[in-house]
Design an enzyme around this catalytic site. Sequence first.
Site, PDB file in Angstrom:
ATOM      1  CE1 TYR A 153       0.643   0.415   4.470  1.00 10.75           C
ATOM      2  CE2 TYR A 153      -1.431  -0.701   4.805  1.00 10.75           C
ATOM      3  CZ  TYR A 153      -0.271  -0.155   5.312  1.00 10.75           C
ATOM      4  OH  TYR A 153      -0.046  -0.185   6.650  1.00 10.75           O
ATOM      5  CD  GLU A 154       0.250   6.040   1.208  1.00 11.04           C
ATOM      6  OE1 GLU A 154      -0.791   5.743   1.803  1.00 11.04           O
ATOM      7  OE2 GLU A 154       0.339   6.899   0.343  1.00 11.04           O
TER       8      GLU A 154
END
Length: 572
Positions: free
Chosen positions: A428-429
């Site tokens: 994620y990110e």
Amino acid sequence: MPFRAPVTDFQFLFDHVVDFANVSATERFADADRDTTEAILLEAGKMVDEVMAPINRNGDLTPAVLENGVVRTSPGFADAYKAIAEGGWISTGASPEYGGMGLPHTITTAVNEMMAAGCLSLQLNPLMTQGQIEALEHHASEQIKATYLEKLITGEWAGTMNLTEPAAGSDVGALSSKAVPNDDGSYAVSGQKIFISWGDNDFTGNVCHLVLARLPDGVPGTKGISLFIVPKYIPDEAGNPGVANTLGVVSLEHKMGLHGSPTAVMQFDNAKGWLVGDAHDGMKCMFTMMNNARLGVGGQGVGAAEGAYQMALEYALERKQGRTPVEGGGTIIDHADVRRMLAGMKADIFAARAIEMACAVAIDMGTATGEKEWKARAAFLTPIAKAFGTDVGIKVSEDGVQVHGGMGFIEETGAAQFSRDVRVTAIYEGTNGIQSMDLVARKLMDGGDAAYALLDEIEDCAEKVRESMADLAEPLWQATETLREATEWMVAQGNMNDRFAGSVPFLRGFARVLGGYYHLRAAIAEGGEGPRSKLAKFYIRRLLPEHAGVLVHAMQGAEDLYAITAEDLGAA
Ligand SMILES: Cc1cc2nc3c(=O)[nH]c(=O)nc-3n(C[C@H](O)[C@H](O)[C@H](O)COP(=O)(O)OP(=O)(O)OC[C@H]3O[C@@H](n4cnc5c(N)ncnc54)[C@H](O)[C@@H]3O)c2cc1C
């Protein structure tokens, strides 16, 4: 032995490795002197040890659930969140104008890392809120700031970040959520968002969603995206949560780890929202939030590594198995291979934490001085801090399982939880692949200036101790030259796909060399004698050489990859 937040390690880094004194010396951050910094770190560490670490298993064993449309969080999470909010740990970096402490981002990053080590799944909640606070501070209207900031800063309300859709993951520009202007200056936001961390909870008075959506006249791609704040409860005249908005959690994901963090599918049906920043400028606004979060996620990796390391060390000191070569030794820590694993874990945690802190210091120096060199350094180090920090989290927690032997595979010990929880941080990110592509494309758009400035700094440092600490300085200097050549190669590639084909190993090589630099600085601070110097020797002799292999890999271009066709890979 319960978890102990690594406060002394941060203070050592601040004092001797990442020059935090430069931050304290600026007018902007003059209040963050050494005593204040130390007191804050100690207080945060105490909260993590006493409040967050004890509930970490609860999140794993009793995940958040959705009951009749309401998210019920894991046992103890509501009280722990209250302690985080009341301690002011959500808002160390937020503007004092709205009740924040206005401290340097370096302090926030250190506190966040400690909280992640204590309980990663709960820490993700304030991390999202912090990003939202920063995005609103920079881009929102005065009215939105007045309505939302104070409540987010006190933790009364929480913030989320809504980018991902089923057909828009890494390619955010493909999103299809829509926003249509209402008559009253608000917007009707519609669409489905997936994988939304902490999409809801049962312990804050409101949940404020930052949502990316396209206005009717928004062009396709990232340029046509706008950002909206869409609250779960619409604030009334007095700014208190009013009527429920037309949005909700459709379902929660069943995940590999991070069970304490509810990951939601969110549905927005003409939900009332307000534009943040200018129309069609959503990606710029969201990047404020994402850059903050990227470094924060790197810190999550390092934090999880710290938790896994402490657990493995404790086990290795207690578990007796086989005869060891150390006289009087009797536990597995005295086996060479176990010693190798523990030293590798500790050395990598130090390297990744130093990169993370150096990035945070560069952010603070950029904020305080406005100098473009600091801003460029912060931008360059961010993808490295994110990807290397999370890779270290994954490797160290895996080694943590290995140190435990069979017991590592048994859930009861908690070693496996670190490994499962931290795995998503590389995804994620912005996946670590996307981070690496950012490094070799956007972050080398300056012709390599930011990269070369770092390499010059490393070589200057190595030069100074080339005679007195030759066994450390010489290999580091050589590695830096190899990295310089690889950087020159990257900069020279006009075809971006040739850069992309080697971006992950390039980032890895860069991180390895940076890690060597910070280890050398630690050894210098110790005068070449002592535990940090021994660890530096270990890192430079055994881990730094990896740079040579990965940098060869980095410079191969894309042609041979595409020579292996989809059919060669097994497609029919
Ligand atoms: C637990 C969890 C929590 C999350 N929390 C949030 C949240 O709070 N808010 C939010 O908006 N999102 C959130 N996400 C979504 C997350 O950010 C995405 O999963 C991530 O960005 C990757 O997108 P994707 O899953 O669609 O994978 P894809 O984009 O389909 O990627 C699949 C693979 O292809 C690679 N790839 C994709 N595009 C390229 C390219 N151009 N070049 C090279 N390689 C490429 C990727 O690196 C990856 O290896 C969360 C996800 C999870 C699992």
